[in-house]
Design a protein around this motif. Structure first.
Motif, mmCIF file in Angstrom:
data_model
loop_
_atom_site.group_PDB
_atom_site.id
_atom_site.type_symbol
_atom_site.label_atom_id
_atom_site.label_comp_id
_atom_site.label_asym_id
_atom_site.label_seq_id
_atom_site.Cartn_x
_atom_site.Cartn_y
_atom_site.Cartn_z
ATOM 1 N N THR A 250 1.307 -7.745 12.062
ATOM 2 C CA THR A 250 1.768 -6.352 12.044
ATOM 3 C C THR A 250 2.492 -6.017 10.747
ATOM 4 O O THR A 250 2.939 -4.891 10.559
ATOM 5 C CB THR A 250 2.713 -6.067 13.229
ATOM 6 O OG1 THR A 250 3.955 -6.771 13.026
ATOM 7 C CG2 THR A 250 2.097 -6.494 14.550
ATOM 8 N N ALA B 52 -2.059 -5.650 -2.339
ATOM 9 C CA ALA B 52 -1.482 -4.817 -1.285
ATOM 10 C C ALA B 52 0.025 -4.629 -1.435
ATOM 11 O O ALA B 52 0.555 -3.554 -1.145
ATOM 12 C CB ALA B 52 -1.798 -5.428 0.082
ATOM 13 N N TYR B 53 0.713 -5.664 -1.895
ATOM 14 C CA TYR B 53 2.174 -5.657 -1.859
ATOM 15 C C TYR B 53 2.856 -5.522 -3.223
ATOM 16 O O TYR B 53 4.065 -5.309 -3.277
ATOM 17 C CB TYR B 53 2.685 -6.938 -1.177
ATOM 18 C CG TYR B 53 2.526 -6.903 0.318
ATOM 19 C CD1 TYR B 53 3.558 -6.466 1.146
ATOM 20 C CD2 TYR B 53 1.341 -7.292 0.915
ATOM 21 C CE1 TYR B 53 3.411 -6.425 2.524
ATOM 22 C CE2 TYR B 53 1.167 -7.253 2.292
ATOM 23 C CZ TYR B 53 2.212 -6.819 3.089
ATOM 24 O OH TYR B 53 2.054 -6.770 4.457
ATOM 25 N N LEU C 31 -4.202 -4.738 10.297
ATOM 26 C CA LEU C 31 -3.636 -3.413 10.063
ATOM 27 C C LEU C 31 -3.561 -3.151 8.560
ATOM 28 O O LEU C 31 -4.517 -3.368 7.838
ATOM 29 C CB LEU C 31 -2.263 -3.305 10.728
ATOM 30 C CG LEU C 31 -2.293 -3.487 12.259
ATOM 31 C CD1 LEU C 31 -0.898 -3.370 12.828
ATOM 32 C CD2 LEU C 31 -3.212 -2.477 12.908
ATOM 33 N N ALA C 32 -2.425 -2.662 8.064
ATOM 34 C CA ALA C 32 -2.313 -2.351 6.634
ATOM 35 C C ALA C 32 -1.980 -3.587 5.829
ATOM 36 O O ALA C 32 -2.049 -3.584 4.614
ATOM 37 C CB ALA C 32 -1.245 -1.278 6.420
ATOM 38 N N ALA C 33 -1.588 -4.650 6.529
ATOM 39 C CA ALA C 33 -1.237 -5.872 5.812
ATOM 40 C C ALA C 33 -2.484 -6.661 5.516
ATOM 41 O O ALA C 33 -3.466 -6.591 6.221
ATOM 42 C CB ALA C 33 -0.279 -6.711 6.652
ATOM 43 N N LYS D 189 6.894 -2.101 6.430
ATOM 44 C CA LYS D 189 7.712 -2.951 7.298
ATOM 45 C C LYS D 189 8.522 -3.938 6.469
ATOM 46 O O LYS D 189 9.701 -4.191 6.766
ATOM 47 C CB LYS D 189 6.831 -3.699 8.296
ATOM 48 C CG LYS D 189 7.626 -4.531 9.300
ATOM 49 C CD LYS D 189 6.718 -5.136 10.361
ATOM 50 C CE LYS D 189 7.521 -5.967 11.349
ATOM 51 N NZ LYS D 189 6.661 -6.535 12.430
ATOM 52 N N THR E 139 3.359 -4.896 7.121
ATOM 53 C CA THR E 139 2.847 -3.924 6.151
ATOM 54 C C THR E 139 3.868 -3.818 5.029
ATOM 55 O O THR E 139 5.026 -4.242 5.185
ATOM 56 C CB THR E 139 2.674 -2.533 6.793
ATOM 57 O OG1 THR E 139 3.968 -2.045 7.175
ATOM 58 C CG2 THR E 139 1.749 -2.578 7.993
#
Length: 258
Positions: A242, A110-111, A45-47, A247, A244
């Motif tokens: 799941t 990403a993070y 997913l987005a992670a 989240k 992200t």
């Protein structure tokens, strides 16, 4: 056309065909070596979910001698954690990472904005543990030398900025460019006020090399499966496909409500 000319052309064609087969075989071997040495990354997913195929039998943790000198402000057991964020934050993220690891760089890309936002707001504290997994698997000293340089940046109060610069300039996994201290010092020039005589001496002398080795030994003793390993208040959130940034933010917000 004479028989001699026909034989000559046939021989030339045969030589060219043999050369092409040799080139194909060499390229196949090269690709196999690269694939065999690569980090395995899985996108969820987005992670960004990454797994390093750790080879504990080969990972010696780097060679180093001398006393274990922890960087300024290091915390936790044996002072192996470099903290970022306020001590009073109600959520703690523990990150085990290797500056040569492509999956670690992908996680950062990403993070990072989310982590910066949460730490700057005083809601999250991050404990970074630096390891040398890629050095052990592929050879070289780039993981160790980059980690030492990051520890030297911590001495100067500039760990987070230099940490980000290292990932922004990460070489290919099979390129041990970070083994060159001159390269690390050059990158320090991207952080205001970091490239000082004290920093350069710390990098060139490998002041924190033994500390990095000890951190890597702790990583192996914990039997983590690869880098990055990311724990939120002790729970491995990196295995959650799941996950992200949104989240993660919600989990931290929830922790701060409690």
């Amino acid at each position: 056309m004479s028989e001699k000319n026909r034989d000559g052309k046939r021989t030339a064609r045969e030589r060219l065909a043999a050369d092409r087969e040799k080139q194909k075989a060499a390229e196949k071997r090269r690709r196999a070596l690269i694939v065999g040495a690569s980090v395995v990354c899985v996108l969820g997913l987005a992670a960004v979910i990454g797994v390093v195929a750790a080879n504990a039998g080969k990972d010696k943790g780097g060679e180093s001698a001398g006393p274990v000198v922890a960087p300024s402000g290091a915390q936790g057991k044996d002072s192996l954690a470099v903290p970022v964020g306020k001590d009073g934050a109600k959520a703690t993220l523990t990150v085990w990472e290797d500056f040569r690891c492509p999956a670690c760089q992908a996680f950062e890309a990403a993070y990072r904005p989310t982590l910066h936002e949460l730490t700057d707001a005083g809601k999250l504290r991050i404990e970074y543990h630096l390891v040398t997994l890629i050095d052990g698997n592929l050879g070289g000293t780039g993981s160790r030398n980059a980690a030492n340089a990051a520890a030297c940046a911590q001495d100067a109060g500039k760990f987070r900025d230099f940490h980000d610069v290292l990932y922004e300039n990460q070489p290919k996994e099979t390129d041990d460019a970070f083994a060159d201290n001159a390269k690390l010092i050059e990158l320090a020039g991207k952080v205001d006020g970091l490239n000082t005589p004290a920093f350069r001496t710390c990098v060139e002398d490998g002041t924190h090399n033994s500390w990095v080795v000890k951190s890597n030994e702790a990583f192996r003793a914990a039997k983590f499966g690869g880098t990055p390993t990311v724990l939120l208040d002790g729970k491995n959130i990196y295995q959650d496909q799941t996950m992200t940034p949104a989240k993660l933010t919600q989990l931290v917000e929830d922790a701060n409500k409690g």
